[in-house]
Design an enzyme around this catalytic site. Sequence first.
Site, PDB file in Angstrom:
ATOM      1  N   GLN A  57       0.818  -1.217   0.000  1.00 41.25           N
ATOM      2  CA  GLN A  57       0.000   0.000   0.000  1.00 41.25           C
ATOM      3  C   GLN A  57       0.852   1.268   0.000  1.00 41.25           C
ATOM      4  O   GLN A  57       0.314   2.366  -0.055  1.00 41.25           O
ATOM      5  CB  GLN A  57      -0.942   0.028   1.220  1.00 41.25           C
TER       6      GLN A  57
ATOM      7  N   HIS B  30      -1.391  -4.071  -8.933  1.00 44.18           N
ATOM      8  CA  HIS B  30      -2.774  -3.624  -9.120  1.00 44.18           C
ATOM      9  C   HIS B  30      -3.202  -2.530  -8.138  1.00 44.18           C
ATOM     10  O   HIS B  30      -4.303  -1.993  -8.243  1.00 44.18           O
ATOM     11  CB  HIS B  30      -3.748  -4.815  -9.091  1.00 44.18           C
TER      12      HIS B  30
ATOM     13  N   CYS C 176     -10.167  -8.694   1.097  1.00 45.55           N
ATOM     14  CA  CYS C 176     -10.176 -10.147   1.217  1.00 45.55           C
ATOM     15  C   CYS C 176     -10.937 -10.571   2.475  1.00 45.55           C
ATOM     16  O   CYS C 176     -11.343 -11.716   2.599  1.00 45.55           O
ATOM     17  CB  CYS C 176      -8.763 -10.693   1.223  1.00 45.55           C
TER      18      CYS C 176
HETATM   19  N1  PLP Z   1      -0.490  -6.658   1.573  1.00 39.42           N
HETATM   20  C1  PLP Z   1      -1.284  -5.583   1.684  1.00 39.42           C
HETATM   21  C2  PLP Z   1      -0.982  -4.543   2.717  1.00 39.42           C
HETATM   22  C3  PLP Z   1      -2.407  -5.449   0.865  1.00 39.42           C
HETATM   23  O1  PLP Z   1      -3.209  -4.388   1.007  1.00 39.42           O
HETATM   24  C4  PLP Z   1      -2.665  -6.455  -0.101  1.00 39.42           C
HETATM   25  C5  PLP Z   1      -3.868  -6.384  -0.944  1.00 39.42           C
HETATM   26  O2  PLP Z   1      -4.936  -6.049  -0.483  1.00 39.42           O
HETATM   27  C6  PLP Z   1      -1.777  -7.535  -0.189  1.00 39.42           C
HETATM   28  C7  PLP Z   1      -0.705  -7.602   0.652  1.00 39.42           C
HETATM   29  C8  PLP Z   1      -1.983  -8.607  -1.192  1.00 39.42           C
HETATM   30  O3  PLP Z   1      -1.546  -8.188  -2.482  1.00 39.42           O
HETATM   31  P1  PLP Z   1      -2.072  -8.916  -3.778  1.00 39.42           P
HETATM   32  O4  PLP Z   1      -3.516  -8.552  -3.934  1.00 39.42           O
HETATM   33  O5  PLP Z   1      -1.214  -8.381  -4.900  1.00 39.42           O
HETATM   34  O6  PLP Z   1      -1.870 -10.379  -3.593  1.00 39.42           O
END
Ligand code: PLP
Length: 377
Positions: free
Chosen positions: A179, A201, A325
């Site tokens: 982030q 993304h 998630c």
């Molecule tokens: N770490 C953080 C702080 C995130 O906000 C996210 C995604 O929401 C992730 C890891 C996971 O990344 P990715 O969606 O590319 O797997």
Amino acid sequence: MPSIYLDYNATTPVREAVVERMTACLAGAPGNPSSRHRYGRDAENLRETARSRVAGAAGCRPAEVVFTSGGTEADNLALRGLGSSAGPRPAHFVTAVTEHEAILQTLDALEEEGCRVTRVRVDDGGRMDPGDVAAAIGEDTVLVTIMAANNETGVLAPLAEIGRICRERGVPFHTDAVQFFGKMPFRFDELPIDLASVSSHKIGGPKGIGALLVRKGLLIRAQQTGGGQERGIRPGTENLPGIVGFGMASELAVAALSDEGARLSELRDRLEEGIRELFPGARINGEGVPRLPNTANVSFPGLDGESLLIALDLEGVAVSTGAACAAGASEPSHVLVAMGRSRAEAAGSLRFSLGSGSTRSEVEEVLKILPKVASRL
Ligand code: PLP
């Protein structure tokens, strides 16, 4: 009905220039970068140009960029790759209670496999005390992992201070910068950090591609077997269009950084000010603490975040109740609970995250819609 997207921390629309570059790659670069003929060499050149772009944007050497399928895989690779190359178990990890699930669940799994994990606490602003990290480090500590910016609140970690402690104690330091990278100035080579996870993304690039930045000389064990791609650390034929898109998105995000940061923090401040006027009991989570310019996390007294989200969606406004998630789960945010919010306060929270397409008129529109849906609820 308006169409207002305020969920940039979940994901971002892919920039037009990135789509063009990726389309050209899909249509015009059919080779496998590992092949020795010209198709392979063309693909390899595209991959290496993109690697240099990511490295330039992140302030590291191209050789320190290991492409992965995104932030989750980069986090897994850092923790498992270091845990399993650290010699006899049980290995000890230090982290914080407010980390992303990609870190927390990986550490839960490692704990089940016999590792030890210390999770440091945060205060009511979401801040951790670097002294707690120092106190948690022991003889058997193989890695400290602390996220650079919290995905729910935007609260920033004192990376330089924690990194310095880790250096003094000779313990590698990983940061989940998913982030942070592309939203705040970030230079891997100027910080006492050994590993950093970044994701495409979140910064106007495609989904399913990211990288683990690995400080030169640090030993990290691959978590899958196969070919020798990515110096053997992450074997498998590369996602070339994704890599090309990620390279372009990194460069564009970092070039726009200073203007965007100021513009977004002004919009975010206006949104928070408007919400405070409309809902005098509202609480801005992480207020007054260094945080990302684009994120506002608000607890609305007496309201249910999930119902608010659905009502706003019906009005054309897209927000989140926390980590994407974790959305749909009935448990209130672990981040807000760790900051001392009651379960009711945590369950009554929304995250507004702004980005490249956000405008002042959108913010004003949201401030009109919010009291309407709240009174209905
Ligand atoms: N770490 C953080 C702080 C995130 O906000 C996210 C995604 O929401 C992730 C890891 C996971 O990344 P990715 O969606 O590319 O797997």
